[in-house]
Design an enzyme around this catalytic site. Structure first.
Site, PDB file in Angstrom:
ATOM      1  N   GLY A  44     -14.140  -2.909  -3.890  1.00 33.44           N
ATOM      2  CA  GLY A  44     -13.754  -1.721  -3.119  1.00 33.44           C
ATOM      3  C   GLY A  44     -14.202  -1.855  -1.676  1.00 33.44           C
ATOM      4  O   GLY A  44     -15.335  -2.257  -1.418  1.00 33.44           O
ATOM      5  N   ALA A  45     -13.311  -1.516  -0.739  1.00 30.82           N
ATOM      6  CA  ALA A  45     -13.556  -1.825   0.669  1.00 30.82           C
ATOM      7  C   ALA A  45     -13.705  -0.603   1.564  1.00 30.82           C
ATOM      8  O   ALA A  45     -13.879  -0.745   2.765  1.00 30.82           O
ATOM      9  CB  ALA A  45     -12.399  -2.678   1.191  1.00 30.82           C
TER      10      ALA A  45
ATOM     11  N   LYS B  55       0.870  -1.184   0.000  1.00 27.73           N
ATOM     12  CA  LYS B  55       0.000   0.000   0.000  1.00 27.73           C
ATOM     13  C   LYS B  55       0.900   1.225   0.000  1.00 27.73           C
ATOM     14  O   LYS B  55       1.857   1.300   0.787  1.00 27.73           O
ATOM     15  CB  LYS B  55      -0.895   0.011   1.236  1.00 27.73           C
ATOM     16  CG  LYS B  55      -2.035  -0.993   1.155  1.00 27.73           C
ATOM     17  CD  LYS B  55      -2.991  -0.859   2.322  1.00 27.73           C
ATOM     18  CE  LYS B  55      -4.230  -1.723   2.114  1.00 27.73           C
ATOM     19  NZ  LYS B  55      -3.924  -3.143   1.914  1.00 27.73           N
TER      20      LYS B  55
ATOM     21  N   ASP C  51      -1.839  -2.093  -4.012  1.00 29.33           N
ATOM     22  CA  ASP C  51      -3.247  -2.083  -3.607  1.00 29.33           C
ATOM     23  C   ASP C  51      -3.841  -0.698  -3.826  1.00 29.33           C
ATOM     24  O   ASP C  51      -3.127   0.304  -3.850  1.00 29.33           O
ATOM     25  CB  ASP C  51      -3.366  -2.401  -2.111  1.00 29.33           C
ATOM     26  CG  ASP C  51      -3.149  -3.879  -1.793  1.00 29.33           C
ATOM     27  OD1 ASP C  51      -3.062  -4.701  -2.714  1.00 29.33           O
ATOM     28  OD2 ASP C  51      -3.064  -4.197  -0.588  1.00 29.33           O
TER      29      ASP C  51
ATOM     30  N   ARG D  43     -13.131  -6.126   7.131  1.00 27.26           N
ATOM     31  CA  ARG D  43     -13.704  -7.459   6.850  1.00 27.26           C
ATOM     32  C   ARG D  43     -15.004  -7.654   7.632  1.00 27.26           C
ATOM     33  O   ARG D  43     -15.964  -8.221   7.137  1.00 27.26           O
ATOM     34  CB  ARG D  43     -12.714  -8.581   7.205  1.00 27.26           C
ATOM     35  CG  ARG D  43     -11.402  -8.540   6.470  1.00 27.26           C
ATOM     36  CD  ARG D  43     -11.477  -8.811   4.985  1.00 27.26           C
ATOM     37  NE  ARG D  43     -11.903  -7.768   4.101  1.00 27.26           N
ATOM     38  CZ  ARG D  43     -11.155  -6.735   3.665  1.00 27.26           C
ATOM     39  NH1 ARG D  43      -9.920  -6.587   4.061  1.00 27.26           N
ATOM     40  NH2 ARG D  43     -11.648  -5.858   2.805  1.00 27.26           N
TER      41      ARG D  43
ATOM     42  N   ARG E 291      -5.757  -5.793 -10.871  1.00 28.77           N
ATOM     43  CA  ARG E 291      -6.626  -6.609 -10.006  1.00 28.77           C
ATOM     44  C   ARG E 291      -7.946  -5.849  -9.900  1.00 28.77           C
ATOM     45  O   ARG E 291      -7.946  -4.676  -9.530  1.00 28.77           O
ATOM     46  CB  ARG E 291      -6.027  -6.787  -8.612  1.00 28.77           C
ATOM     47  CG  ARG E 291      -7.022  -7.463  -7.644  1.00 28.77           C
ATOM     48  CD  ARG E 291      -6.674  -7.205  -6.173  1.00 28.77           C
ATOM     49  NE  ARG E 291      -5.411  -7.793  -5.793  1.00 28.77           N
ATOM     50  CZ  ARG E 291      -4.652  -7.302  -4.804  1.00 28.77           C
ATOM     51  NH1 ARG E 291      -5.034  -6.229  -4.135  1.00 28.77           N
ATOM     52  NH2 ARG E 291      -3.516  -7.866  -4.507  1.00 28.77           N
TER      53      ARG E 291
ATOM     54  N   GLN F 133     -11.247  -0.466  -8.370  1.00 31.71           N
ATOM     55  CA  GLN F 133     -12.410  -0.801  -7.529  1.00 31.71           C
ATOM     56  C   GLN F 133     -13.702  -0.498  -8.298  1.00 31.71           C
ATOM     57  O   GLN F 133     -13.922   0.651  -8.708  1.00 31.71           O
ATOM     58  CB  GLN F 133     -12.369   0.047  -6.256  1.00 31.71           C
ATOM     59  CG  GLN F 133     -11.101  -0.126  -5.433  1.00 31.71           C
ATOM     60  CD  GLN F 133     -10.744   1.123  -4.636  1.00 31.71           C
ATOM     61  OE1 GLN F 133     -10.830   2.239  -5.148  1.00 31.71           O
ATOM     62  NE2 GLN F 133     -10.322   0.953  -3.405  1.00 31.71           N
TER      63      GLN F 133
ATOM     64  N   HIS G  44     -15.272 -12.759  -3.769  1.00 35.33           N
ATOM     65  CA  HIS G  44     -15.796 -14.013  -3.198  1.00 35.33           C
ATOM     66  C   HIS G  44     -17.229 -14.204  -3.636  1.00 35.33           C
ATOM     67  O   HIS G  44     -17.903 -15.115  -3.169  1.00 35.33           O
ATOM     68  CB  HIS G  44     -15.751 -13.961  -1.673  1.00 35.33           C
ATOM     69  CG  HIS G  44     -14.479 -13.390  -1.144  1.00 35.33           C
ATOM     70  ND1 HIS G  44     -14.307 -12.058  -0.887  1.00 35.33           N
ATOM     71  CD2 HIS G  44     -13.301 -13.986  -0.886  1.00 35.33           C
ATOM     72  CE1 HIS G  44     -13.083 -11.836  -0.475  1.00 35.33           C
ATOM     73  NE2 HIS G  44     -12.442 -12.980  -0.473  1.00 35.33           N
TER      74      HIS G  44
HETATM   75  C1  LIG Z   1      -7.433 -10.592  -3.344  1.00 32.49           C
HETATM   76  C2  LIG Z   1      -8.178  -9.369  -2.930  1.00 32.49           C
HETATM   77  C3  LIG Z   1      -7.534  -8.147  -2.875  1.00 32.49           C
HETATM   78  C4  LIG Z   1      -8.222  -6.999  -2.536  1.00 32.49           C
HETATM   79  N1  LIG Z   1      -7.599  -5.796  -2.607  1.00 32.49           N
HETATM   80  C5  LIG Z   1      -8.300  -4.664  -2.387  1.00 32.49           C
HETATM   81  C6  LIG Z   1      -7.740  -3.381  -2.612  1.00 32.49           C
HETATM   82  O1  LIG Z   1      -6.574  -3.218  -3.027  1.00 32.49           O
HETATM   83  N2  LIG Z   1      -8.507  -2.293  -2.360  1.00 32.49           N
HETATM   84  C7  LIG Z   1      -9.812  -2.398  -1.921  1.00 32.49           C
HETATM   85  O2  LIG Z   1     -10.482  -1.374  -1.744  1.00 32.49           O
HETATM   86  N3  LIG Z   1     -10.354  -3.601  -1.699  1.00 32.49           N
HETATM   87  C8  LIG Z   1      -9.646  -4.725  -1.912  1.00 32.49           C
HETATM   88  N4  LIG Z   1     -10.241  -5.948  -1.725  1.00 32.49           N
HETATM   89  C9  LIG Z   1     -11.547  -6.035  -1.003  1.00 32.49           C
HETATM   90  C10 LIG Z   1     -12.720  -5.905  -1.941  1.00 32.49           C
HETATM   91  O3  LIG Z   1     -12.763  -4.599  -2.450  1.00 32.49           O
HETATM   92  C11 LIG Z   1     -14.041  -6.217  -1.236  1.00 32.49           C
HETATM   93  O4  LIG Z   1     -14.205  -5.354  -0.160  1.00 32.49           O
HETATM   94  C12 LIG Z   1     -14.152  -7.644  -0.723  1.00 32.49           C
HETATM   95  O5  LIG Z   1     -13.517  -8.543  -1.581  1.00 32.49           O
HETATM   96  C13 LIG Z   1     -15.637  -8.062  -0.597  1.00 32.49           C
HETATM   97  O6  LIG Z   1     -16.252  -8.009  -1.864  1.00 32.49           O
HETATM   98  P1  LIG Z   1     -16.710  -9.311  -2.682  1.00 32.49           P
HETATM   99  O7  LIG Z   1     -16.291  -9.121  -4.099  1.00 32.49           O
HETATM  100  O8  LIG Z   1     -16.237 -10.527  -2.048  1.00 32.49           O
HETATM  101  O9  LIG Z   1     -18.293  -9.218  -2.729  1.00 32.49           O
HETATM  102  P2  LIG Z   1     -19.409  -9.053  -1.603  1.00 32.49           P
HETATM  103  O10 LIG Z   1     -20.665  -8.777  -2.349  1.00 32.49           O
HETATM  104  O11 LIG Z   1     -18.978  -8.086  -0.549  1.00 32.49           O
HETATM  105  O12 LIG Z   1     -19.453 -10.483  -0.936  1.00 32.49           O
HETATM  106  C14 LIG Z   1     -19.876 -11.640  -1.644  1.00 32.49           C
HETATM  107  C15 LIG Z   1     -19.870 -12.840  -0.709  1.00 32.49           C
HETATM  108  O13 LIG Z   1     -18.532 -13.103  -0.298  1.00 32.49           O
HETATM  109  C16 LIG Z   1     -18.484 -13.511   1.057  1.00 32.49           C
HETATM  110  N5  LIG Z   1     -17.758 -12.480   1.830  1.00 32.49           N
HETATM  111  C17 LIG Z   1     -17.328 -11.281   1.378  1.00 32.49           C
HETATM  112  N6  LIG Z   1     -16.668 -10.604   2.340  1.00 32.49           N
HETATM  113  C18 LIG Z   1     -16.699 -11.403   3.430  1.00 32.49           C
HETATM  114  C19 LIG Z   1     -16.198 -11.283   4.759  1.00 32.49           C
HETATM  115  N7  LIG Z   1     -15.523 -10.193   5.141  1.00 32.49           N
HETATM  116  N8  LIG Z   1     -16.411 -12.291   5.629  1.00 32.49           N
HETATM  117  C20 LIG Z   1     -17.063 -13.400   5.246  1.00 32.49           C
HETATM  118  N9  LIG Z   1     -17.567 -13.590   4.007  1.00 32.49           N
HETATM  119  C21 LIG Z   1     -17.398 -12.603   3.110  1.00 32.49           C
HETATM  120  C22 LIG Z   1     -19.910 -13.618   1.514  1.00 32.49           C
HETATM  121  O14 LIG Z   1     -20.327 -14.936   1.269  1.00 32.49           O
HETATM  122  C23 LIG Z   1     -20.628 -12.649   0.599  1.00 32.49           C
HETATM  123  O15 LIG Z   1     -21.986 -12.934   0.439  1.00 32.49           O
HETATM  124  C24 LIG Z   1      -9.589  -7.092  -2.135  1.00 32.49           C
HETATM  125  C25 LIG Z   1     -10.243  -8.308  -2.193  1.00 32.49           C
HETATM  126  C26 LIG Z   1      -9.573  -9.442  -2.598  1.00 32.49           C
HETATM  127  C27 LIG Z   1     -10.331 -10.721  -2.690  1.00 32.49           C
END
Ligand SMILES: Cc1cc2nc3c(=O)[nH]c(=O)nc-3n(C[C@H](O)[C@H](O)[C@H](O)COP(=O)(O)OP(=O)(O)OC[C@H]3O[C@@H](n4cnc5c(N)ncnc54)[C@H](O)[C@@H]3O)c2cc1C
Length: 306
Positions: free
Chosen positions: A187-188, A97, A131, A288, A183, A162, A226
């Site tokens: 977005g988080a 980061k 990131d 998370r 990637r 994102q 996910h």
């Molecule tokens: C490899 C990787 C790198 C990433 N890098 C960045 C980055 O550089 N910048 C950034 O802003 N974000 C990053 N993220 C986070 C991302 O932006 C999302 O916030 C996060 O992945 C949740 O989104 P989702 O696509 O899983 O979908 P969502 O719609 O949030 O989730 C879909 C399903 O996934 C499962 N799930 C998701 N999150 C969780 C959790 N915390 N606990 C348990 N189950 C869960 C649940 O079953 C949920 O129903 C990254 C994510 C991954 C996988």
């Protein structure tokens, strides 16, 4: 009821960490998402991930470092990680980061620090992913990435976009011209409606749009999610377009949907697991929690049980 925004607000209050860490169910839940506080624990976690047919990406947790000595310690940690990857022969790259390297002190410092990591990774034939953080630093992060990309090759350094940001499709189109390894994630961070889609359905629709744009480009990208709907849309798209399985990889976070990680790897799709570790786990962990109400209920239920 704790909202996503409230949890993301709490994620920025590092002072709460010590209070929270004393509470056993909270601490227990952290071990689900964080590979440990030490490098050795993270290496062991990656060995296990590799044994399950997945590659990995190290993330040393420590965002928003505000002193120069702190950024120097982060550089040393990453140089050590790259050396360890070679020594132990684990299958892993590294994610960094820019705020960890001093972006909020001086962008030039962050650029120089990131450059040192990429130089070393290149020498070792490894890869560095930058990131993406909050929208206050999106443009700065992209500017530094483009500068680094002009000095290094496609397979030395990559970036993250994102799908919740309105600007992302345009950014993707520009970066594909460079070209750049991207990637894609949803977005988080907690972003206002001026810069990000407030509705999940729009974030998802944008994810699918940008995923198709990326995978049609022929460059190797990471599809980080996910969400089974995003994964199905990706598999459906690549199968219809005749894109080979090894032309991209799926990516997921340590401890989330391990079943799906293993299933996709068994089915022959590339799967990389992002492995966060270190003492500064609090903001990452709170993001998370914010993503899934069930995680918060787990903590609250155990808190009420006393
Ligand atoms: C490899 C990787 C790198 C990433 N890098 C960045 C980055 O550089 N910048 C950034 O802003 N974000 C990053 N993220 C986070 C991302 O932006 C999302 O916030 C996060 O992945 C949740 O989104 P989702 O696509 O899983 O979908 P969502 O719609 O949030 O989730 C879909 C399903 O996934 C499962 N799930 C998701 N999150 C969780 C959790 N915390 N606990 C348990 N189950 C869960 C649940 O079953 C949920 O129903 C990254 C994510 C991954 C996988």
């Amino acid at each position: 009821m704790l909202t996503r925004s409230a949890l993301i607000y709490l994620s920025r209050q590092e002072g709460l960490k010590n209070f929270a860490a004393r509470f056993a169910p909270f601490k227990k839940l952290t071990t689900r998402f964080i590979a440990g506080e030490t490098t050795d624990e993270a290496v062991n976690a990656i060995r296990d991930i590799n044994a399950r047919g997945c590659s990995a990406s190290f993330d040393h947790l420590n965002e928003g470092v505000h002193d120069v000595a702190g950024t120097e310690a982060e550089v040393r940690e990453y140089l050590h990680l790259l050396e360890l990857i070679d020594e132990t022969k684990i299958n892993s790259n590294v994610s960094i980061k820019l705020t960890q390297f001093g972006l909020e002190i001086d962008p030039e410092l962050a650029y120089r620090n990131a450059r040192r990591i990429i130089e070393d990774a290149k020498r070792r034939g490894n890869f560095v992913r930058i990131d993406m953080e909050g929208s206050n630093v999106t443009q700065l992060t992209l500017d530094i990435f483009r500068r680094l990309r002009s000095e290094f090759e496609l397979n030395d350094v990559g970036i993250v976009l994102q799908s919740y940001l309105y600007r992302t499709e345009a950014d993707a189109r520009e970066l594909l011209k460079v070209p750049a390894r991207i990637r894609l994630c949803k977005g988080a961070y907690d972003e206002p409606a001026e810069v990000a889609y407030p509705d999940k359905k729009d974030v998802d629709a944008n994810y699918v749009r940008v995923m198709q744009l990326l995978l049609a480009s022929g460059t190797y990208h990471g599809i980080a999610t996910h969400d089974p709907k995003m994964i199905d849309a990706t598999i459906d798209f690549v199968q219809r377009a005749g894109i080979p399985k090894d032309a991209f990889e799926f990516q997921m976070l340590y401890g989330i949907r391990r079943d799906l990680q293993e299933q996709l790897a068994r089915d022959g799709w590339g799967m990389r697991v992002y492995v966060p570790y270190g003492k500064h786990w609090y903001p990452y962990f709170m993001r998370r929690l914010a993503e899934r109400p069930a995680n918060i209920w787990f903590v609250l239920k155990n808190f009420l049980k006393g």
